[in-house]
Design a protein around this motif. Structure first.
Motif: not given
Length: 234
Positions: A80-85
């Motif tokens: 699971l990717m977590l990012t501000a993008r």
């Protein structure tokens, strides 16, 4: 059995908060503040899922995802990717290279928890679904959670395998995106989220290697997708 999660993020405040919340909800959580530390933990430990930030001090999470998906040991690790993008292109690229889900920051801890649980459900073996589906050159082994083309294992993420399984267990039937998400027991589709389309594209690239052969997974415009029956595609 308690699920073990690895959280790779350099935001110490976020990792403390998220780690505490997930532990309170029954998970074991290890945190790493860099890709180097994450590699070390993955090399010497076993995890049920990875929560990965994309912007890290020693590298890009997208490159790290490519690295993980190129290695047999981590190829199917739920990710699971977590990012501000938050740009749609970033989500699409992440899913195309092997992420199973994508959650932009800032996020509600309860949503993260729901997505982690859905990710683990999709990855967990289901004894009730044990069996082998055969469609010409393509075999879908539900018990082993593996798709094979001409006997060779297909490189699919756990989410992509689940999606393929849902379609293949209803050959000839058009499934809408909502029906697919309901079958996957995942989170509802966000507005304009085309993640299913991205995963379908990846599945097609893997199981439809002969451009002259009939397509196995068809798009029904305005309706959804259909997995063609054996006699239609072979």
């Amino acid at each position: 059995m308690t699920s073990r999660l690895l959280l790779i993020d350099d935001d110490l405040r976020l990792t403390d908060m998220v780690g505490a919340y997930l532990r309170h909800n029954g998970f074991e959580v290890e945190a790493a503040g860099s890709l180097a530390a994450g590699r070390e933990r993955l090399a010497h430990g076993s995890f049920d899922a990875l929560l990965l930030d994309l912007m890290l001090p020693d590298g890009d999470g997208l490159d790290f995802t490519r690295e993980l998906r190129s290695q047999a040991r981590t190829r199917r690790l739920p990710l699971l990717m977590l990012t501000a993008r938050g740009e749609p292109l970033d989500r699409i690229v992440g899913l195309e290279i092997g992420a199973d889900d994508y959650l932009p920051k800032p996020f509600e801890p309860r949503e993260l928890l729901a997505r982690v649980k859905a990710l683990l459900r999709r990855a967990a073996p289901d004894d009730a679904d044990d069996g082998l589906l055969v469609f010409g050159r393509l075999e879908i082994d539900l018990g082993a959670r593996q798709a094979r083309l001409d006997g060779q294992a297909c490189e699919l993420t756990s989410h992509q395998f689940e999606l393929l399984s849902v379609l293949a267990q209803s050959p000839g039937r058009v499934l809408t995106r909502d029906q697919i998400m309901d079958s996957l027991k995942g989170h509802p589709l966000e507005a304009f989220d085309r993640s299913i389309d991205v995963h379908i594209s990846r599945i097609r690239a893997v199981i439809e290697d002969d451009p002259k052969a009939p397509k196995r997974v068809l798009t029904v415009r305005g309706a959804g997708y259909v997995f063609t029956r054996k006699q239609d595609a072979d």
